[in-house]
Design a protein around this motif. Structure first.
Motif, PDB file in Angstrom:
ATOM      1  N   PHE A 156      22.865  72.326 -57.225  1.00  0.00           N
ATOM      2  CA  PHE A 156      23.639  72.700 -55.906  1.00  0.00           C
ATOM      3  C   PHE A 156      24.648  71.480 -55.945  1.00  0.00           C
ATOM      4  CE2 PHE A 156      24.172  73.886 -51.494  1.00  0.00           C
ATOM      5  CZ  PHE A 156      24.591  75.136 -51.607  1.00  0.00           C
ATOM      6  N   HIS A 157      25.902  71.966 -55.725  1.00  0.00           N
ATOM      7  CA  HIS A 157      27.052  70.867 -55.764  1.00  0.00           C
ATOM      8  C   HIS A 157      27.005  69.928 -56.968  1.00  0.00           C
ATOM      9  CE1 HIS A 157      28.385  72.811 -52.081  1.00  0.00           C
ATOM     10  NE2 HIS A 157      27.473  72.154 -51.286  1.00  0.00           N
ATOM     11  N   ASN A 158      26.270  70.317 -58.062  1.00  0.00           N
ATOM     12  CA  ASN A 158      26.392  69.371 -59.079  1.00  0.00           C
ATOM     13  C   ASN A 158      27.650  69.844 -60.111  1.00  0.00           C
ATOM     14  OD1 ASN A 158      25.856  68.303 -61.972  1.00  0.00           O
ATOM     15  ND2 ASN A 158      23.474  68.418 -61.237  1.00  0.00           N
ATOM     16  N   MET A 159      28.487  69.341 -60.115  1.00  0.00           N
ATOM     17  CA  MET A 159      29.631  69.491 -60.843  1.00  0.00           C
ATOM     18  C   MET A 159      29.488  69.744 -62.494  1.00  0.00           C
ATOM     19  SD  MET A 159      32.447  70.986 -60.384  1.00  0.00           S
ATOM     20  CE  MET A 159      33.061  70.428 -58.602  1.00  0.00           C
ATOM     21  N   ARG A 160      28.410  68.966 -63.024  1.00  0.00           N
ATOM     22  CA  ARG A 160      28.185  68.878 -64.598  1.00  0.00           C
ATOM     23  C   ARG A 160      27.457  70.118 -64.646  1.00  0.00           C
ATOM     24  NH1 ARG A 160      28.509  65.003 -67.935  1.00  0.00           N
ATOM     25  NH2 ARG A 160      28.461  63.278 -66.262  1.00  0.00           N
ATOM     26  N   PHE A 161      26.638  70.555 -63.789  1.00  0.00           N
ATOM     27  CA  PHE A 161      25.609  71.807 -64.015  1.00  0.00           C
ATOM     28  C   PHE A 161      26.506  73.020 -63.961  1.00  0.00           C
ATOM     29  CE2 PHE A 161      23.260  75.185 -61.667  1.00  0.00           C
ATOM     30  CZ  PHE A 161      22.538  75.465 -62.568  1.00  0.00           C
ATOM     31  N   GLU A 180      42.155  88.682 -68.951  1.00  0.00           N
ATOM     32  CA  GLU A 180      42.933  88.984 -67.783  1.00  0.00           C
ATOM     33  C   GLU A 180      43.127  87.856 -66.865  1.00  0.00           C
ATOM     34  OE1 GLU A 180      40.899  91.373 -64.534  1.00  0.00           O
ATOM     35  OE2 GLU A 180      40.033  92.123 -66.418  1.00  0.00           O
ATOM     36  N   VAL A 181      42.610  86.799 -67.104  1.00  0.00           N
ATOM     37  CA  VAL A 181      42.354  85.551 -66.114  1.00  0.00           C
ATOM     38  C   VAL A 181      42.828  84.348 -66.660  1.00  0.00           C
ATOM     39  CG1 VAL A 181      41.101  86.731 -64.289  1.00  0.00           C
ATOM     40  CG2 VAL A 181      39.944  85.592 -66.011  1.00  0.00           C
ATOM     41  N   MET A 182      43.425  84.157 -67.739  1.00  0.00           N
ATOM     42  CA  MET A 182      43.826  82.953 -68.058  1.00  0.00           C
ATOM     43  C   MET A 182      44.346  82.075 -67.492  1.00  0.00           C
ATOM     44  SD  MET A 182      42.154  83.557 -71.097  1.00  0.00           S
ATOM     45  CE  MET A 182      42.761  81.715 -71.949  1.00  0.00           C
ATOM     46  N   GLU A 183      45.512  82.356 -66.832  1.00  0.00           N
ATOM     47  CA  GLU A 183      46.057  81.505 -65.668  1.00  0.00           C
ATOM     48  C   GLU A 183      45.074  80.929 -64.726  1.00  0.00           C
ATOM     49  OE1 GLU A 183      49.499  81.473 -62.216  1.00  0.00           O
ATOM     50  OE2 GLU A 183      49.153  83.257 -63.325  1.00  0.00           O
ATOM     51  N   GLU A 184      43.990  81.657 -64.228  1.00  0.00           N
ATOM     52  CA  GLU A 184      43.236  81.198 -63.282  1.00  0.00           C
ATOM     53  C   GLU A 184      42.157  80.378 -64.162  1.00  0.00           C
ATOM     54  OE1 GLU A 184      44.648  85.107 -61.595  1.00  0.00           O
ATOM     55  OE2 GLU A 184      44.151  84.264 -63.544  1.00  0.00           O
ATOM     56  N   ILE A 185      41.627  80.474 -65.336  1.00  0.00           N
ATOM     57  CA  ILE A 185      40.823  79.541 -66.254  1.00  0.00           C
ATOM     58  C   ILE A 185      41.751  78.337 -66.274  1.00  0.00           C
ATOM     59  CG2 ILE A 185      40.135  79.012 -68.348  1.00  0.00           C
ATOM     60  CD1 ILE A 185      39.529  82.197 -68.721  1.00  0.00           C
ATOM     61  N   GLY A 186      42.840  78.174 -66.531  1.00  0.00           N
ATOM     62  CA  GLY A 186      43.789  77.216 -66.403  1.00  0.00           C
ATOM     63  C   GLY A 186      43.507  76.196 -65.297  1.00  0.00           C
ATOM     64  N   TRP A 187      43.493  76.808 -64.049  1.00  0.00           N
ATOM     65  CA  TRP A 187      43.190  76.067 -62.672  1.00  0.00           C
ATOM     66  C   TRP A 187      42.224  75.025 -63.018  1.00  0.00           C
ATOM     67  CZ3 TRP A 187      43.316  80.953 -59.187  1.00  0.00           C
ATOM     68  CH2 TRP A 187      44.576  81.410 -59.033  1.00  0.00           C
ATOM     69  N   ILE A 188      40.949  75.711 -63.272  1.00  0.00           N
ATOM     70  CA  ILE A 188      39.705  75.113 -63.538  1.00  0.00           C
ATOM     71  C   ILE A 188      39.437  74.034 -64.650  1.00  0.00           C
ATOM     72  CG2 ILE A 188      37.196  75.296 -64.012  1.00  0.00           C
ATOM     73  CD1 ILE A 188      38.187  76.775 -61.439  1.00  0.00           C
ATOM     74  N   GLU A 189      40.305  74.206 -65.723  1.00  0.00           N
ATOM     75  CA  GLU A 189      40.326  73.257 -66.712  1.00  0.00           C
ATOM     76  C   GLU A 189      41.169  72.164 -66.614  1.00  0.00           C
ATOM     77  OE1 GLU A 189      38.204  73.204 -69.245  1.00  0.00           O
ATOM     78  OE2 GLU A 189      37.488  75.369 -68.826  1.00  0.00           O
ATOM     79  N   SER A 190      42.475  72.284 -65.859  1.00  0.00           N
ATOM     80  CA  SER A 190      43.192  71.283 -65.622  1.00  0.00           C
ATOM     81  C   SER A 190      42.843  70.220 -64.761  1.00  0.00           C
ATOM     82  CB  SER A 190      44.533  71.918 -65.107  1.00  0.00           C
ATOM     83  OG  SER A 190      44.419  72.297 -63.729  1.00  0.00           O
ATOM     84  N   ARG A 191      41.873  70.312 -63.945  1.00  0.00           N
ATOM     85  CA  ARG A 191      41.152  69.667 -63.085  1.00  0.00           C
ATOM     86  C   ARG A 191      39.744  69.023 -63.436  1.00  0.00           C
ATOM     87  NH1 ARG A 191      44.552  73.345 -60.603  1.00  0.00           N
ATOM     88  NH2 ARG A 191      45.825  72.712 -58.906  1.00  0.00           N
ATOM     89  N   ARG A 192      39.274  69.654 -64.515  1.00  0.00           N
ATOM     90  CA  ARG A 192      37.831  69.576 -65.027  1.00  0.00           C
ATOM     91  C   ARG A 192      37.466  68.277 -64.810  1.00  0.00           C
ATOM     92  NH1 ARG A 192      33.863  71.201 -69.037  1.00  0.00           N
ATOM     93  NH2 ARG A 192      34.850  73.237 -69.186  1.00  0.00           N
ATOM     94  N   GLU A 193      38.089  67.063 -65.708  1.00  0.00           N
ATOM     95  CA  GLU A 193      37.629  65.821 -65.269  1.00  0.00           C
ATOM     96  C   GLU A 193      37.878  65.026 -64.222  1.00  0.00           C
ATOM     97  OE1 GLU A 193      35.984  64.552 -68.004  1.00  0.00           O
ATOM     98  OE2 GLU A 193      36.397  66.376 -69.088  1.00  0.00           O
ATOM     99  N   ARG A 194      38.778  65.322 -63.523  1.00  0.00           N
ATOM    100  CA  ARG A 194      38.974  64.577 -62.214  1.00  0.00           C
ATOM    101  C   ARG A 194      37.618  64.956 -61.353  1.00  0.00           C
ATOM    102  NH1 ARG A 194      43.391  65.224 -57.396  1.00  0.00           N
ATOM    103  NH2 ARG A 194      42.908  63.335 -56.405  1.00  0.00           N
ATOM    104  N   MET A 195      37.617  66.258 -61.261  1.00  0.00           N
ATOM    105  CA  MET A 195      36.175  66.903 -60.360  1.00  0.00           C
ATOM    106  C   MET A 195      34.962  66.417 -60.803  1.00  0.00           C
ATOM    107  SD  MET A 195      37.573  68.490 -57.954  1.00  0.00           S
ATOM    108  CE  MET A 195      39.255  68.948 -57.594  1.00  0.00           C
ATOM    109  N   LEU A 196      34.846  66.357 -62.253  1.00  0.00           N
ATOM    110  CA  LEU A 196      33.536  65.755 -62.704  1.00  0.00           C
ATOM    111  C   LEU A 196      33.455  64.296 -62.529  1.00  0.00           C
ATOM    112  CD1 LEU A 196      30.947  66.582 -64.462  1.00  0.00           C
ATOM    113  CD2 LEU A 196      32.576  65.988 -66.610  1.00  0.00           C
ATOM    114  N   GLY A 197      34.416  63.704 -62.248  1.00  0.00           N
ATOM    115  CA  GLY A 197      34.319  62.045 -62.142  1.00  0.00           C
ATOM    116  C   GLY A 197      33.662  61.625 -60.631  1.00  0.00           C
ATOM    117  N   LEU A 198      33.845  62.631 -59.844  1.00  0.00           N
ATOM    118  CA  LEU A 198      33.045  62.282 -58.434  1.00  0.00           C
ATOM    119  C   LEU A 198      31.562  62.454 -58.538  1.00  0.00           C
ATOM    120  CD1 LEU A 198      33.347  61.676 -55.464  1.00  0.00           C
ATOM    121  CD2 LEU A 198      33.251  64.071 -54.975  1.00  0.00           C
ATOM    122  N   TRP A 199      31.326  63.464 -59.352  1.00  0.00           N
ATOM    123  CA  TRP A 199      29.700  63.619 -59.525  1.00  0.00           C
ATOM    124  C   TRP A 199      29.142  62.607 -60.430  1.00  0.00           C
ATOM    125  CZ3 TRP A 199      26.120  66.026 -56.968  1.00  0.00           C
ATOM    126  CH2 TRP A 199      24.812  66.111 -57.680  1.00  0.00           C
TER     127      TRP A 199
END
Length: 363
Positions: A156-161, A180-199
């Motif tokens: 729960f709230h574990n970004m790595r998981f 059909e959601v490649m743009e939306e997938i890009g939202w997630i991928e472009s922020r991946r490392e920054r968000m994982l950094g907090l965890w």
């Protein structure tokens, strides 16, 4: 009053003569009932716990009992009223914390706290301040809690998981929605490392482990007749984690001008005045125990939790809608887009949010 509910009520140490049992509230997870007794004896709240969400109800109830016992001890020491300012778990006639019925369903009960008010939304800065103070006080009273709690919601709230789940769903693309959601997938991928950094900071011990509620919407606080936060309720999700989860989740729910699944994205943005009020209320109680690293990451925690929700809604859409209940085929995609709009609003206001935290932490 149904025979089943009457039979279940007899399994608990309720005082007085049973008068009525009726549906209570509109909970999305548990089935909740108000148990009314005759005359001046107490009333109660009875719940059938959702065993599909909570895989270990006995461990969950043990967590709740440990936390409420500690809260009552602290409240008594402060000269408060423990049975009104903390939930009171009612044991069964066998002195258990839950009742397992013949159908395999788990039931639990607590004392009903009368003369209180609950709110669905924090529509004013004043109410947001009081909600923030309520969660800050809840965490402050548990700051010296040292007993182990069972991990009843692994990951729960574990970004790595969450990102591991995300990668697996993208690789599988079970219902062919990925393209059909490649743009939306890009939202997630472009922020991946920054968000994982907090965890990662939490994994590395830079952020401490504390007792967290993990569902800090304002409807989980009872307010007294004077309008002050009296008691934090719905403790099913109490866990040991970083306290930033609670702050971030509250900001996500309190500050959204629109609905979580708003199709009109023009409605969705972060209300800065609500953010400022909640933050000031929260820190009025929490700044005494928070470490500098926690204060420094408070504003970012709102982005972190909102990003996680974008990820989870979008992941469930790609996976074929297996987790969240949907009302129409694109419901999870609509939810993801609305939460992404809220996230971008937070990102636009991030510097101002940090400034509010910094100033409020010194007050």
């Amino acid at each position: 009053m149904g025979i089943l509910h009457e039979d279940v009520c007899r399994q608990f140490r309720f005082q007085g003569v049973l008068k009525d049992v009726r549906q209570w509230g509109e909970g999305l997870i548990n089935d909740t009932f108000f148990v009314e007794t005759e005359g001046s004896t107490p009333d109660y709240i009875l719940q059938r716990k959702n065993k599909n969400i909570f895989k270990d109800v006995p461990a969950m109830m043990d967590n709740i009992y440990k936390v409420t016992t500690h809260l009552k001890r602290v409240i008594f020491g402060r000269g408060g009223v423990p049975d009104r300012e903390a939930l009171t778990v009612i044991p069964t006639i066998d002195d258990a914390l839950y009742y397992l019925d013949p159908a395999g369903d788990y039931w639990a009960a607590c004392l009903f706290i009368s003369g209180t008010t609950a709110y669905d939304r924090a529509d004013t800065p004043e109410l947001a301040w009081k909600g923030g103070a309520g969660i800050g006080k809840f965490q402050a009273m548990l700051a010296d809690f040292r007993e182990p709690l069972a991990d009843i919601l692994p990951g729960f709230h574990n970004m790595r998981f969450r990102l591991e789940q995300w990668d697996a769903v993208l690789a599988k693309d079970p219902v062919g929605r990925k393209a059909e959601v490649m743009e939306e997938i890009g939202w997630i991928e472009s922020r991946r490392e920054r968000m994982l950094g907090l965890w990662k900071a939490y994994e590395d011990g830079d952020l401490p482990t504390r007792i967290t509620h993990n569902d800090t919407k304002i409807s989980n606080i009872l307010f007294d007749a004077q309008g002050h936060a009296l008691c934090v309720i719905d403790l099913d999700t109490v866990l040991s984690s970083m306290c930033l989860n609670d702050f971030g989740d509250a900001i996500r729910s309190y500050t959204n001008a629109g609905a979580e699944d708003d199709e009109n994205l023009a409605n969705v943005y972060m209300k800065r005045e609500i953010f400022e009020a909640y933050t000031r209320g929260y820190l009025s109680e929490a700044r005494a125990f928070l470490m500098p690293a926690e204060v420094e990451n408070l504003a970012f925690s709102a982005l972190y939790i909102t990003y996680e929700q974008v990820l989870r809604f979008l992941m469930d859409y790609i996976d074929g809608d297996n987790y969240y209940k949907v009302k129409y085929p694109t419901h999870n995609l609509v939810r993801a887009r609305a939460q992404y709009k809220l996230l971008t609003s937070m990102e636009e206001n991030y510097d101002a949010m940090c400034a509010v935290v910094k100033e409020a932490a010194k007050s």
